[in-house]
Design a protein around this motif. Structure first.
Motif, short mmCIF file in Angstrom:
data_model
loop_
_atom_site.label_atom_id
_atom_site.label_comp_id
_atom_site.label_asym_id
_atom_site.label_seq_id
_atom_site.Cartn_x
_atom_site.Cartn_y
_atom_site.Cartn_z
N TYR A 1 56.38 40.94 49.73
CA TYR A 1 56.25 42.25 48.77
C TYR A 1 56.32 43.46 50.09
O TYR A 1 57.03 44.40 49.87
CB TYR A 1 54.84 42.23 48.21
N THR B 1 52.70 43.55 39.53
CA THR B 1 51.73 42.21 39.61
C THR B 1 50.62 42.29 38.46
O THR B 1 50.17 41.24 38.15
CB THR B 1 50.78 42.28 41.06
N ALA B 2 50.47 43.29 37.83
CA ALA B 2 49.74 43.48 36.76
C ALA B 2 50.13 42.51 35.65
O ALA B 2 49.32 42.17 34.74
CB ALA B 2 49.33 44.90 36.27
N SER C 1 52.54 49.54 51.25
CA SER C 1 53.65 48.61 50.86
C SER C 1 53.02 47.43 50.27
O SER C 1 54.05 46.65 49.93
CB SER C 1 54.60 48.36 51.96
N VAL C 2 52.00 46.98 50.10
CA VAL C 2 51.67 45.79 49.47
C VAL C 2 50.92 46.05 48.07
O VAL C 2 50.21 47.04 48.26
CB VAL C 2 50.89 45.08 50.34
N PRO C 3 51.12 45.36 47.18
CA PRO C 3 50.17 45.43 45.92
C PRO C 3 48.77 45.15 46.28
O PRO C 3 48.49 44.29 46.82
CB PRO C 3 51.01 44.53 45.05
N LEU D 1 54.07 37.09 42.16
CA LEU D 1 52.63 36.81 42.48
C LEU D 1 52.27 35.47 41.55
O LEU D 1 51.60 34.79 41.97
CB LEU D 1 51.81 37.85 42.23
N PRO E 1 46.09 28.50 49.26
CA PRO E 1 46.10 29.48 48.99
C PRO E 1 46.37 30.41 50.06
O PRO E 1 47.19 31.45 49.94
CB PRO E 1 44.49 29.97 48.35
N LEU E 2 45.80 30.18 51.34
CA LEU E 2 45.93 31.28 52.41
C LEU E 2 47.48 31.39 52.79
O LEU E 2 48.13 32.56 52.74
CB LEU E 2 45.36 30.69 53.55
N LEU F 1 46.72 43.80 44.04
CA LEU F 1 46.46 42.59 43.70
C LEU F 1 46.74 41.42 44.48
O LEU F 1 45.98 40.51 44.53
CB LEU F 1 47.11 42.30 42.25
N ALA F 2 47.80 41.53 45.24
CA ALA F 2 48.02 40.54 46.29
C ALA F 2 47.20 40.39 47.39
O ALA F 2 46.75 39.29 48.04
CB ALA F 2 49.53 40.75 46.62
N TYR G 1 42.01 45.66 38.17
CA TYR G 1 42.67 44.65 38.75
C TYR G 1 41.44 43.51 39.15
O TYR G 1 41.81 42.29 39.33
CB TYR G 1 43.41 44.82 39.85
N TYR H 1 49.56 32.93 49.68
CA TYR H 1 49.44 34.32 49.35
C TYR H 1 49.76 35.26 50.42
O TYR H 1 50.18 36.42 50.27
CB TYR H 1 48.05 34.72 48.69
N LEU H 2 49.60 34.74 51.61
CA LEU H 2 49.99 35.43 52.87
C LEU H 2 51.52 35.66 52.86
O LEU H 2 52.02 36.77 53.11
CB LEU H 2 49.55 34.77 54.06
N VAL I 1 50.57 31.58 42.18
CA VAL I 1 49.34 31.07 41.37
C VAL I 1 49.63 29.76 41.26
O VAL I 1 49.13 28.94 41.20
CB VAL I 1 48.93 31.95 40.15
N THR J 1 52.34 38.00 50.21
CA THR J 1 52.24 39.45 50.53
C THR J 1 53.20 39.76 51.50
O THR J 1 53.52 41.13 51.43
CB THR J 1 50.79 39.47 51.04
N LYS K 1 54.50 47.86 43.23
CA LYS K 1 53.42 47.04 43.39
C LYS K 1 52.53 46.88 42.08
O LYS K 1 52.00 45.81 41.94
CB LYS K 1 52.35 48.13 44.16
N SER K 2 52.85 47.75 40.93
CA SER K 2 52.20 47.67 39.63
C SER K 2 52.58 46.36 39.11
O SER K 2 51.89 45.85 38.07
CB SER K 2 52.46 48.85 38.79
N LEU L 1 45.07 37.25 48.35
CA LEU L 1 44.94 36.95 49.72
C LEU L 1 43.53 36.69 50.27
O LEU L 1 43.06 35.70 50.80
CB LEU L 1 45.83 37.77 50.51
N ILE M 1 50.95 39.73 35.39
CA ILE M 1 49.94 38.44 35.44
C ILE M 1 49.19 38.23 34.15
O ILE M 1 49.06 37.25 33.80
CB ILE M 1 49.37 38.40 36.73
N VAL M 2 48.54 39.55 33.66
CA VAL M 2 47.51 39.36 32.78
C VAL M 2 47.91 38.79 31.34
O VAL M 2 47.59 38.31 30.53
CB VAL M 2 46.69 40.56 32.39
N PHE N 1 40.93 34.09 47.30
CA PHE N 1 41.72 32.76 47.11
C PHE N 1 41.88 32.31 48.52
O PHE N 1 41.63 31.04 48.93
CB PHE N 1 42.78 32.53 46.06
N GLY N 2 42.39 33.00 49.41
CA GLY N 2 43.03 32.74 50.68
C GLY N 2 42.01 32.61 51.73
O GLY N 2 41.88 31.64 52.18
#
Lengths: 216, 220
Positions: free
Chosen positions: B193, B158-159, A59-61, B169, B182-183, A63-64, A158, B186-187, B173, B190, B155-156, A68, B161-162, A71-72
């Motif tokens: 999502y 997120t693409a 259930s998570v992308p 997402l 970032p941690l 790319l995410a 990706y 992005y946590l 950024v 995620t 989920k797709s 994570l 972004i390009v 960068f994280g």
């Protein structure tokens, strides 16, 4: 640059794309087999973990997950500073959840009765898994695994976003070098189609042929 | 993670964009998928070839490559300029339509051959057979495959972004660029999502249980 030279430049990146896909597929295969076995034959506590893993990573992308980790976590664990490694791990973790489901349904179609038959013949549980269940389940899983590799080849694009030099990145470089928005994008999309198309169709046919042979 | 509260408007906007793109992509994709499936089953030879080229191309290439094609190559060839979000809708719809064609075709073909003949023998015209017999049932049967499609489309996104769409997402950024955390960021993203996609799957599971046709469990 002639179109042929441009095409060769794009094709030079194909091994990287394929190696990311293949390595993450193998990681996912290992995770998938282990977790599908746990979900079928494991203890309650282990089942809980395997179930959670599957649910989260389905259930998570991807790319995410890459962001994570790269960068994280990259700031804390230097190993995730490497974009190639991080891509393989992220794709592998996500693929493992998919493959666990593929194996679970394949093992399910082999059937519990064969497990009982094997243990009644005096095989240990491990041996019945190794010699009876797994050889048949692997064959049943082939079409699903084929489309999983195809999916990974596509999703490996990706990793271009976190800076891996693979096919999509080469496309981008070529666009900048030739100042053309047409040829690089069309050519690389067709290369991806050429890589994924035979996998999905051929393995699907092989799978259904084998299935008929085995009478499953 | 409390610093994220300062950016709550920003994050909510990004999340709404992601949801919007997903739903519009899958919705338009469903229309395309139905048309493509009908074309492949009942159409002539040329229509079948066109449908198959479309499907194999959009299933065989990565979404990122398709986004570049629609956003950069299409305007370069035809002169039609799309803004990022329209290009996003269009690409996701084309991509999703190619996948949904497969599910819908399976549902229409395998299960409805007999019913199609029965309806034909009752004298219903083709348009009415499709509208009242084939499509309504196919839509109910295809829900499990369709919920997978919805999740994978979510989920797709997120693409996007390009090409620079401000989706969920991408807001992350920007936040990371300002806060250097970032941690946490992005946590959090995620986890959101996960909650969104997981609950969507659960809800569709319940819907399927309600509307499924007994005896016609999915062939997929």
């Amino acid at each position: 640059m002639t179109p042929i030279e441009q095409l060769i430049f794009l094709l030079k990146a194909v091994p990287v794309t394929l190696s990311i896909s293949l390595l993450s597929f193998l990681l996912g295969l290992g995770l998938g087999i282990i977790f599908s076995f746990i979900r079928i034959y494991g203890t309650v506590f282990l089942k809980y973990i395997a179930d959670g893993y599957e649910k989260v990573f389905r259930s998570v992308p991807v790319l995410a997950v890459m962001f994570l980790l790269y960068f994280g976590l990259g700031g804390y664990l230097p190993i995730f500073k490497d974009p190639y490694f991080t891509s393989v791990i992220s794709l592998g973790l996500v693929s493992g959840a998919n493959q666990s489901q593929i194996f679970r349904s394949a093992i399910g179609s082999v059937g519990r009765s064969q497990m009982l038959a094997a243990t009644s013949l005096g095989l240990t549980q491990f041996k019945s898994l190794r010699y009876v269940i797994l050889p048949q389940a692997l064959i049943l899983a082939v079409p699903g695994l084929g489309s999983e590799i195809a999916l990974l080849i596509k999703d490996s694009s990706y990793s271009f976003i976190i800076g891996v030099i693979e096919l999509m990145k080469h496309t981008d470089i070529l666009r900048a070098a030739t100042r053309s928005l047409v040829f690089p994008y069309i050519a690389s999309a067709l290369i991806y189609v050429a890589l994924t198309f035979p996998l999905a169709t051929y393995l699907d046919k092989w799978g259904s042929m084998k299935k008929r042979e085995l009478g499953l | 993670m409390l610093f994220l509260l300062n950016y709550s408007d920003f994050l909510i906007n990004g999340f709404i964009t992601t949801v919007q793109v997903t739903l519009i992509g899958v919705g338009l994709g469903m229309i395309l998928g139905i048309l493509a499936a009908l074309g492949d089953i009942y159409g002539g030879k040329i229509i079948k070839i066109i449908v198959n080229i479309y499907v194999e191309f959009f299933r065989g290439s990565p979404l990122i490559a398709q986004l570049f094609l629609i956003y950069f190559t299409l305007p370069a060839l035809t002169g039609i300029r799309l803004d990022v979000i329209t290009a996003g809708y269009l690409t996701l719809a084309l991509n999703s339509g190619a996948y949904q064609k497969g599910y819908l075709k399976g549902a229409m073909e395998a299960v409805f051959k007999d019913q199609f003949l029965a309806a034909l023998s009752l004298g219903l015209p083709l348009r009415k057979i499709l509208m009242y017999v084939v499509v309504p049932q196919a839509l109910r049967i295809v829900i499990p495959a369709w919920s997978n499609e919805l999740a994978s489309m979510a989920k797709s996104t997120t693409a996007l972004i390009v090409i620079g769409v401000r989706e969920f997402l991408n807001t992350g950024v920007s936040i990371v660029a300002q806060t250097f955390k970032p941690l946490e960021t992005y946590l959090f993203i995620t986890i959101v999502y996960f909650i969104w996609i997981y609950s969507m799957l659960k809800i569709l599971d319940i819907v399927y249980d309600r509307v499924k046709i007994p005896g016609l469990e999915p062939v997929i």
